[in-house]
Design an enzyme around this catalytic site. Structure first.
Site, PDB file in Angstrom:
ATOM      1  N   GLU A 193       1.009   3.873   1.906  1.00  0.00           N
ATOM      2  CA  GLU A 193       1.565   4.234   3.216  1.00  0.00           C
ATOM      3  C   GLU A 193       2.705   3.304   3.605  1.00  0.00           C
ATOM      4  OE1 GLU A 193      -2.949   5.106   3.407  1.00  0.00           O
ATOM      5  OE2 GLU A 193      -1.648   3.577   2.536  1.00  0.00           O
ATOM      6  N   HIS A 209       0.850  -1.193   0.000  1.00  0.00           N
ATOM      7  CA  HIS A 209       0.000   0.000   0.000  1.00  0.00           C
ATOM      8  C   HIS A 209       0.884   1.241   0.000  1.00  0.00           C
ATOM      9  CE1 HIS A 209      -3.854  -2.033   1.718  1.00  0.00           C
ATOM     10  NE2 HIS A 209      -3.278  -2.760   0.783  1.00  0.00           N
ATOM     11  N   CYS A 219      -6.212   2.049   5.551  1.00  0.00           N
ATOM     12  CA  CYS A 219      -6.948   0.809   5.797  1.00  0.00           C
ATOM     13  C   CYS A 219      -6.495   0.246   7.143  1.00  0.00           C
ATOM     14  CB  CYS A 219      -6.664  -0.200   4.682  1.00  0.00           C
ATOM     15  SG  CYS A 219      -4.963  -0.805   4.716  1.00  0.00           S
TER      16      CYS A 219
END
Length: 186
Positions: free
Chosen positions: A80, A78, A112
């Site tokens: 991040e 992801h 998330c």
């Protein structure tokens, strides 16, 4: 055969897109970078519609990340997480603020459940969010997973200040463009 090494990369275009010497002043400029990374990731068909950037306490860019889940064949890639890993490798420490520095993560969309957990473990002091999880659910097919009811309070208890809705509409537009098919379907 077991794999003994994992190698994750940012797409090559990132290095032409990001000016590491430029000062990024204030929330709008920093979030604009995260949103631009997300937009370019969709346009260049190199991942999903998410971008992130980490800045130190002086506003200097430390690292960036974009979603690389499908191209890198790992659910962990992801935006991040990619930003955390590249910052940690650049600074050679697993907890960014371990020496008392101040680090802020700017992310184009609310993290998330995976990225939420990694946020306080990575050693950031501030999480600044563009689009909300509701926006992600409304505008895309992504399921961001379960978060504690008071996820902001949980982060704040661990010393992470949270601010939301910074350039929210700009970040929503990236999600909407992705959903309209302006990139690879993931």
């Amino acid at each position: 055969m077991l794999y003994a090494q994992v190698h994750l990369t940012l797409p090559a275009w990132v290095f032409q897109e990001v000016d590491t010497d430029r000062p990024y002043h204030g929330d709008d400029e920093r979030m604009a970078l995260a949103a631009q990374l997300a937009r370019r990731n969709v346009e260049m068909e190199t991942g999903g519609p998410f971008g992130a950037a980490i800045f130190d306490g002086n506003g200097k860019l430390v690292s960036v990340g974009v979603n690389r889940v499908v191209p890198q064949s790992t659910s962990l890639a992801h935006a991040e997480i990619m930003a955390f890993m590249t910052a940690q490798q650049r600074l050679q420490r697993f907890r960014l603020n371990q020496d008392g520095g101040h680090f802020s993560l700017y992310t184009s969309a609310q993290p998330c459940c995976q990225c939420y957990g990694a946020s306080f473990w990575a050693g950031i002091d501030e999480l600044v969010i563009g689009a909300r999880a509701d926006d992600v659910h409304e505008l895309t097919e992504f399921d961001e997973g379960p978060l504690p009811t008071d996820w902001i309070g949980e982060l704040q208890q661990r010393g992470v200040k949270v601010r939301t809705d910074v350039l929210r509409q700009t970040c929503r537009e990236v999600l909407a463009a992705y959903q309209r098919g302006a990139g690879v379907r993931y």
